[in-house]
Design a protein around this motif. Structure first.
Motif, PDB file in Angstrom:
ATOM      1  N   CYS A  68      -4.323  -8.709  -7.573  1.00 23.18           N
ATOM      2  CA  CYS A  68      -3.483  -7.697  -6.942  1.00 23.18           C
ATOM      3  C   CYS A  68      -3.816  -7.648  -5.459  1.00 23.18           C
ATOM      4  O   CYS A  68      -4.960  -7.380  -5.085  1.00 23.18           O
ATOM      5  CB  CYS A  68      -3.723  -6.333  -7.587  1.00 23.18           C
ATOM      6  N   ASP A  69      -2.822  -7.902  -4.613  1.00 18.72           N
ATOM      7  CA  ASP A  69      -3.044  -7.887  -3.170  1.00 18.72           C
ATOM      8  C   ASP A  69      -2.894  -6.486  -2.590  1.00 18.72           C
ATOM      9  O   ASP A  69      -3.608  -6.105  -1.663  1.00 18.72           O
ATOM     10  CB  ASP A  69      -2.067  -8.845  -2.481  1.00 18.72           C
ATOM     11  N   SER A  70      -1.956  -5.722  -3.126  1.00 20.18           N
ATOM     12  CA  SER A  70      -1.767  -4.345  -2.681  1.00 20.18           C
ATOM     13  C   SER A  70      -1.081  -3.566  -3.790  1.00 20.18           C
ATOM     14  O   SER A  70      -0.319  -4.127  -4.576  1.00 20.18           O
ATOM     15  CB  SER A  70      -0.939  -4.274  -1.392  1.00 20.18           C
ATOM     16  N   ILE A  71      -1.375  -2.257  -3.838  1.00 24.10           N
ATOM     17  CA  ILE A  71      -0.780  -1.387  -4.851  1.00 24.10           C
ATOM     18  C   ILE A  71      -0.322  -0.101  -4.169  1.00 24.10           C
ATOM     19  O   ILE A  71      -1.052   0.482  -3.371  1.00 24.10           O
ATOM     20  CB  ILE A  71      -1.778  -1.040  -5.970  1.00 24.10           C
ATOM     21  N   SER A  72       0.898   0.325  -4.490  1.00 19.42           N
ATOM     22  CA  SER A  72       1.413   1.603  -3.993  1.00 19.42           C
ATOM     23  C   SER A  72       2.137   2.295  -5.134  1.00 19.42           C
ATOM     24  O   SER A  72       2.472   1.672  -6.142  1.00 19.42           O
ATOM     25  CB  SER A  72       2.359   1.392  -2.802  1.00 19.42           C
ATOM     26  N   HIS A  73       2.380   3.583  -4.978  1.00 15.19           N
ATOM     27  CA  HIS A  73       3.049   4.310  -6.051  1.00 15.19           C
ATOM     28  C   HIS A  73       3.999   5.352  -5.485  1.00 15.19           C
ATOM     29  O   HIS A  73       3.851   5.823  -4.356  1.00 15.19           O
ATOM     30  CB  HIS A  73       2.017   4.987  -6.973  1.00 15.19           C
ATOM     31  N   ASP A  74       4.994   5.680  -6.282  1.00 11.56           N
ATOM     32  CA  ASP A  74       5.967   6.708  -5.949  1.00 11.56           C
ATOM     33  C   ASP A  74       6.375   7.376  -7.248  1.00 11.56           C
ATOM     34  O   ASP A  74       7.189   6.845  -7.998  1.00 11.56           O
ATOM     35  CB  ASP A  74       7.181   6.089  -5.246  1.00 11.56           C
ATOM     36  N   GLY A  75       5.790   8.517  -7.537  1.00 17.27           N
ATOM     37  CA  GLY A  75       6.065   9.185  -8.799  1.00 17.27           C
ATOM     38  C   GLY A  75       5.539   8.363  -9.965  1.00 17.27           C
ATOM     39  O   GLY A  75       4.366   7.991 -10.007  1.00 17.27           O
ATOM     40  N   ASP A  76       6.413   8.031 -10.893  1.00 19.57           N
ATOM     41  CA  ASP A  76       6.023   7.247 -12.067  1.00 19.57           C
ATOM     42  C   ASP A  76       6.093   5.749 -11.830  1.00 19.57           C
ATOM     43  O   ASP A  76       5.794   4.965 -12.736  1.00 19.57           O
ATOM     44  CB  ASP A  76       6.913   7.602 -13.263  1.00 19.57           C
ATOM     45  N   ALA A  77       6.494   5.337 -10.628  1.00 19.47           N
ATOM     46  CA  ALA A  77       6.622   3.909 -10.316  1.00 19.47           C
ATOM     47  C   ALA A  77       5.399   3.416  -9.546  1.00 19.47           C
ATOM     48  O   ALA A  77       4.973   4.036  -8.570  1.00 19.47           O
ATOM     49  CB  ALA A  77       7.880   3.652  -9.508  1.00 19.47           C
ATOM     50  N   VAL A  78       4.838   2.299  -9.993  1.00 15.75           N
ATOM     51  CA  VAL A  78       3.721   1.655  -9.315  1.00 15.75           C
ATOM     52  C   VAL A  78       4.170   0.261  -8.900  1.00 15.75           C
ATOM     53  O   VAL A  78       4.657  -0.517  -9.729  1.00 15.75           O
ATOM     54  CB  VAL A  78       2.482   1.547 -10.231  1.00 15.75           C
ATOM     55  N   THR A  79       4.044  -0.054  -7.614  1.00 12.79           N
ATOM     56  CA  THR A  79       4.460  -1.361  -7.094  1.00 12.79           C
ATOM     57  C   THR A  79       3.234  -2.180  -6.734  1.00 12.79           C
ATOM     58  O   THR A  79       2.350  -1.711  -6.011  1.00 12.79           O
ATOM     59  CB  THR A  79       5.343  -1.194  -5.847  1.00 12.79           C
ATOM     60  N   VAL A  80       3.186  -3.399  -7.245  1.00 15.57           N
ATOM     61  CA  VAL A  80       2.049  -4.284  -7.002  1.00 15.57           C
ATOM     62  C   VAL A  80       2.531  -5.569  -6.342  1.00 15.57           C
ATOM     63  O   VAL A  80       3.449  -6.232  -6.841  1.00 15.57           O
ATOM     64  CB  VAL A  80       1.324  -4.630  -8.319  1.00 15.57           C
ATOM     65  N   GLU A  81       1.923  -5.901  -5.219  1.00 17.21           N
ATOM     66  CA  GLU A  81       2.103  -7.220  -4.604  1.00 17.21           C
ATOM     67  C   GLU A  81       0.968  -8.096  -5.128  1.00 17.21           C
ATOM     68  O   GLU A  81      -0.194  -7.704  -5.085  1.00 17.21           O
ATOM     69  CB  GLU A  81       2.019  -7.123  -3.080  1.00 17.21           C
ATOM     70  N   TRP A  82       1.290  -9.291  -5.656  1.00 16.72           N
ATOM     71  CA  TRP A  82       0.276 -10.083  -6.327  1.00 16.72           C
ATOM     72  C   TRP A  82       0.312 -11.551  -5.912  1.00 16.72           C
ATOM     73  O   TRP A  82       1.289 -12.027  -5.340  1.00 16.72           O
ATOM     74  CB  TRP A  82       0.430  -9.977  -7.846  1.00 16.72           C
ATOM     75  N   THR A  83      -0.765 -12.232  -6.247  1.00 19.73           N
ATOM     76  CA  THR A  83      -0.873 -13.679  -6.044  1.00 19.73           C
ATOM     77  C   THR A  83      -1.376 -14.313  -7.338  1.00 19.73           C
ATOM     78  O   THR A  83      -2.352 -13.839  -7.924  1.00 19.73           O
ATOM     79  CB  THR A  83      -1.854 -14.023  -4.912  1.00 19.73           C
ATOM     80  N   CYS A  84      -0.688 -15.367  -7.786  1.00 16.82           N
ATOM     81  CA  CYS A  84      -1.105 -16.116  -8.971  1.00 16.82           C
ATOM     82  C   CYS A  84      -1.352 -17.573  -8.597  1.00 16.82           C
ATOM     83  O   CYS A  84      -0.630 -18.133  -7.769  1.00 16.82           O
ATOM     84  CB  CYS A  84      -0.048 -16.033 -10.079  1.00 16.82           C
ATOM     85  N   ARG A  85      -2.353 -18.151  -9.216  1.00 13.60           N
ATOM     86  CA  ARG A  85      -2.696 -19.556  -8.999  1.00 13.60           C
ATOM     87  C   ARG A  85      -2.877 -20.245 -10.347  1.00 13.60           C
ATOM     88  O   ARG A  85      -3.414 -19.633 -11.273  1.00 13.60           O
ATOM     89  CB  ARG A  85      -3.997 -19.688  -8.195  1.00 13.60           C
ATOM     90  N   GLY A  86      -2.458 -21.488 -10.428  1.00 16.69           N
ATOM     91  CA  GLY A  86      -2.656 -22.215 -11.673  1.00 16.69           C
ATOM     92  C   GLY A  86      -2.222 -23.664 -11.556  1.00 16.69           C
ATOM     93  O   GLY A  86      -1.498 -24.043 -10.631  1.00 16.69           O
ATOM     94  N   THR A  87      -2.673 -24.480 -12.515  1.00 16.44           N
ATOM     95  CA  THR A  87      -2.352 -25.897 -12.570  1.00 16.44           C
ATOM     96  C   THR A  87      -1.483 -26.155 -13.794  1.00 16.44           C
ATOM     97  O   THR A  87      -1.857 -25.778 -14.912  1.00 16.44           O
ATOM     98  CB  THR A  87      -3.630 -26.754 -12.654  1.00 16.44           C
ATOM     99  N   GLN A  88      -0.334 -26.804 -13.591  1.00 15.74           N
ATOM    100  CA  GLN A  88       0.566 -27.040 -14.717  1.00 15.74           C
ATOM    101  C   GLN A  88       0.051 -28.179 -15.600  1.00 15.74           C
ATOM    102  O   GLN A  88       0.089 -29.342 -15.236  1.00 15.74           O
ATOM    103  CB  GLN A  88       1.984 -27.373 -14.233  1.00 15.74           C
TER     104      GLN A  88
END
Length: 202
Positions: free
Chosen positions: A68-88
């Protein structure tokens, strides 16, 4: 209270998606949670559906990690900016394994209810992922990607000036009031978008 909501969402992303911890999924997600992801439009509601989805992702990308890069909220809503890494290492979206690593950034909005995640909206760029894997998008995926970009860059970022980048010359829209040609259609879209953006900003 808000910190608890943020912690639940962080746990799902980092432990559920990022570590394959199905207990974390079961303990954070409501039984009938609704899941929205334009890349996977056939996802059924429910925690069991989400578990199968995560397991499928981790089969394709067994070393998948999510932060999780950043988390914010507004009432019942939580917004997460994220980064995923992986090898196919296995098939993904019908494409054979490439052995390539990819890094993906995205945004997910969670609606909380009763201490659990009741609804999930995810947004990320499929083209960015496929480009890193050396894969090509199908025509259907290209079209979906264009619509997703329109929604994100025009509506979510509240930037109606970008509408001409998405509406082709000669575009025709059919509506109950008749046929609208491209120039008039673009102007009409911009007027509507300006109105919506102004309302959102107020």
């Amino acid at each position: 209270m808000q910190e608890a909501k943020e912690g639940i969402c962080r746990r799902l992303l980092e432990q559920g998606y990022g570590q394959g911890d199905m207990k974390a999924v079961e303990q954070t997600v409501a039984a009938q949670c609704r899941i929205h992801d334009p890349v996977f439009p056939d996802l059924r509601p429910g925690v069991e559906s989400l578990k199968r989805h995560i397991q499928g992702l981790r089969t394709a990308f067994p070393d998948l990690t999510c932060t999780c890069d950043s988390i914010s909220h507004d009432g019942d809503a939580v917004t997460v900016e994220w980064t995923c890494r992986g090898t196919q290492k296995d098939a993904f979206l019908g494409q054979p394994p490439t052995g390539r690593e990819a890094v993906l950034h995205g945004r997910t909005v969670f609606r909380m209810n009763g201490g659990q995640i009741a609804e999930i909206w995810s947004g990320w760029n499929l083209r960015t992922l496929l480009d890193q894997l050396g894969l090509r998008m199908s025509e259907q995926q290209e079209n979906k990607g264009l619509v997703n970009r329109f929604l994100e860059e025009v509506w979510e970022q509240r930037n109606p000036d970008k509408i001409p980048e998405f509406v082709a010359e000669g575009c025709v829209r059919y509506s109950p009031v008749g046929v609208v040609r491209s120039e008039e259609h673009t102007s009409e879209l911009q007027s509507l978008a300006y109105l919506v953006c102004r309302l959102l900003l107020e």
